[in-house]
Design a protein around this motif. Structure first.
Motif, mmCIF file in Angstrom:
data_model
loop_
_atom_site.group_PDB
_atom_site.id
_atom_site.type_symbol
_atom_site.label_atom_id
_atom_site.label_comp_id
_atom_site.label_asym_id
_atom_site.label_seq_id
_atom_site.Cartn_x
_atom_site.Cartn_y
_atom_site.Cartn_z
ATOM 1 N N TRP A 62 22.164 42.220 47.179
ATOM 2 C CA TRP A 62 22.530 41.546 48.406
ATOM 3 C C TRP A 62 23.364 40.290 48.192
ATOM 4 O O TRP A 62 24.379 40.103 48.829
ATOM 5 N N ILE A 63 22.904 39.408 47.280
ATOM 6 C CA ILE A 63 23.556 38.105 47.172
ATOM 7 C C ILE A 63 23.551 37.583 45.742
ATOM 8 O O ILE A 63 22.668 37.923 44.949
ATOM 9 N N CYS A 64 24.547 36.778 45.442
ATOM 10 C CA CYS A 64 24.611 36.033 44.192
ATOM 11 C C CYS A 64 24.816 34.576 44.561
ATOM 12 O O CYS A 64 25.783 34.223 45.236
ATOM 13 N N TYR A 65 23.875 33.744 44.171
ATOM 14 C CA TYR A 65 24.021 32.308 44.337
ATOM 15 C C TYR A 65 24.687 31.794 43.076
ATOM 16 O O TYR A 65 24.121 31.878 41.994
ATOM 17 N N TYR A 66 25.881 31.308 43.243
ATOM 18 C CA TYR A 66 26.563 30.885 42.041
ATOM 19 C C TYR A 66 26.397 29.392 41.872
ATOM 20 O O TYR A 66 26.499 28.617 42.795
ATOM 21 N N ALA A 67 26.049 29.044 40.645
ATOM 22 C CA ALA A 67 25.709 27.665 40.304
ATOM 23 C C ALA A 67 26.876 26.907 39.688
ATOM 24 O O ALA A 67 26.989 25.704 39.889
ATOM 25 N N ASP A 68 27.708 27.578 38.937
ATOM 26 C CA ASP A 68 28.800 26.910 38.233
ATOM 27 C C ASP A 68 30.066 27.754 38.256
ATOM 28 O O ASP A 68 30.007 28.963 38.040
ATOM 29 N N LEU A 69 31.163 27.097 38.485
ATOM 30 C CA LEU A 69 32.481 27.645 38.195
ATOM 31 C C LEU A 69 33.258 26.477 37.617
ATOM 32 O O LEU A 69 33.534 25.504 38.320
ATOM 33 N N ALA A 70 33.534 26.548 36.335
ATOM 34 C CA ALA A 70 34.212 25.442 35.663
ATOM 35 C C ALA A 70 35.304 25.987 34.759
ATOM 36 O O ALA A 70 35.124 27.002 34.088
ATOM 37 N N VAL A 71 36.411 25.272 34.756
ATOM 38 C CA VAL A 71 37.521 25.582 33.859
ATOM 39 C C VAL A 71 37.906 24.264 33.182
ATOM 40 O O VAL A 71 38.068 23.239 33.846
ATOM 41 N N ALA A 72 38.010 24.302 31.857
ATOM 42 C CA ALA A 72 38.408 23.114 31.105
ATOM 43 C C ALA A 72 39.720 22.570 31.674
ATOM 44 O O ALA A 72 40.635 23.330 32.005
ATOM 45 N N GLU A 73 39.799 21.265 31.786
ATOM 46 C CA GLU A 73 40.916 20.608 32.467
ATOM 47 C C GLU A 73 42.289 21.059 31.967
ATOM 48 O O GLU A 73 43.197 21.287 32.759
ATOM 49 N N THR A 74 42.449 21.220 30.669
ATOM 50 C CA THR A 74 43.766 21.601 30.136
ATOM 51 C C THR A 74 44.155 23.035 30.501
ATOM 52 O O THR A 74 45.307 23.413 30.325
ATOM 53 N N TYR A 75 43.222 23.816 31.012
ATOM 54 C CA TYR A 75 43.495 25.199 31.403
ATOM 55 C C TYR A 75 43.545 25.378 32.916
ATOM 56 O O TYR A 75 43.778 26.487 33.402
ATOM 57 N N GLN A 76 43.326 24.317 33.678
ATOM 58 C CA GLN A 76 43.326 24.423 35.135
ATOM 59 C C GLN A 76 44.728 24.654 35.666
ATOM 60 O O GLN A 76 45.721 24.320 35.030
ATOM 61 N N GLY A 77 44.791 25.287 36.843
ATOM 62 C CA GLY A 77 46.076 25.578 37.470
ATOM 63 C C GLY A 77 46.736 26.844 36.963
ATOM 64 O O GLY A 77 47.891 27.115 37.279
ATOM 65 N N LYS A 78 46.005 27.633 36.196
ATOM 66 C CA LYS A 78 46.554 28.862 35.616
ATOM 67 C C LYS A 78 45.890 30.116 36.196
ATOM 68 O O LYS A 78 46.052 31.213 35.673
ATOM 69 N N GLY A 79 45.076 29.938 37.261
ATOM 70 C CA GLY A 79 44.431 31.090 37.904
ATOM 71 C C GLY A 79 43.128 31.522 37.266
ATOM 72 O O GLY A 79 42.574 32.556 37.640
ATOM 73 N N ILE A 80 42.608 30.770 36.321
ATOM 74 C CA ILE A 80 41.394 31.176 35.600
ATOM 75 C C ILE A 80 40.171 31.155 36.505
ATOM 76 O O ILE A 80 39.344 32.070 36.465
ATOM 77 N N GLY A 81 40.042 30.135 37.356
ATOM 78 C CA GLY A 81 38.897 30.077 38.268
ATOM 79 C C GLY A 81 38.852 31.286 39.188
ATOM 80 O O GLY A 81 37.806 31.915 39.360
#
Length: 137
Positions: free
Chosen positions: A69-88
């Motif tokens: 039914w559901i997934c409670y997600y606790a974390d979504l993190a991408v290292a700063e130097t990799y952000q903005g590349k669609g990884i999240g």
């Protein structure tokens, strides 16, 4: 950039801390307490990671689900130097794929991250509630 995005078991606190510590999520997690971090990793039943070609952890999705039914997600993190590349977004898509079409992903966002979640197509609601860890009855 080539990444390996997959469900993982056995993620170590040290790898998690190294990655999450380089993201906006870092200050909101007890990263100085390796034992506590390992406990919450061990007790999460879905962990999806993004690793670069050297095997370095660059992003992580962590959640708890009933698989029906559901997934409670606790974390979504991408290292700063990799952000903005669609990884999240890729991590969210991979988690949704693993969970299957009948499972909704629900989350509480950091205030500064709300725009990201809107951008990747999540629906915002104002009906979220939580009991603070310091609340005592």
């Amino acid at each position: 950039m080539s990444l390996i995005c997959a469900q993982e078991t056995g993620l170590t606190a040290e790898e998690y801390i190294a990655c999450v510590g380089q993201s906006a999520l870092g200050p909101t997690r007890p990263l100085s307490n390796t034992e506590r971090v390992q406990a919450y990793l061990d007790n999460s039943n879905i962990v999806v990671t993004a690793r670069d070609t050297n095997g370095t952890l660059v992003g992580v999705f962590r959640g708890m689900t009933d698989w029906g039914w559901i997934c409670y997600y606790a974390d979504l993190a991408v290292a700063e130097t990799y952000q903005g590349k669609g990884i999240g977004g890729t991590l969210m898509d991979k988690a949704a794929e693993i969970l299957g079409p009948g499972v909704t992903i629900a989350l509480l966002s950091l205030p500064g991250a709300a725009g990201f979640y809107k951008k990747i197509g999540l629906t915002q609601t104002d009906a979220a509630f939580y009991r603070d860890r310091t609340h005592r009855t």
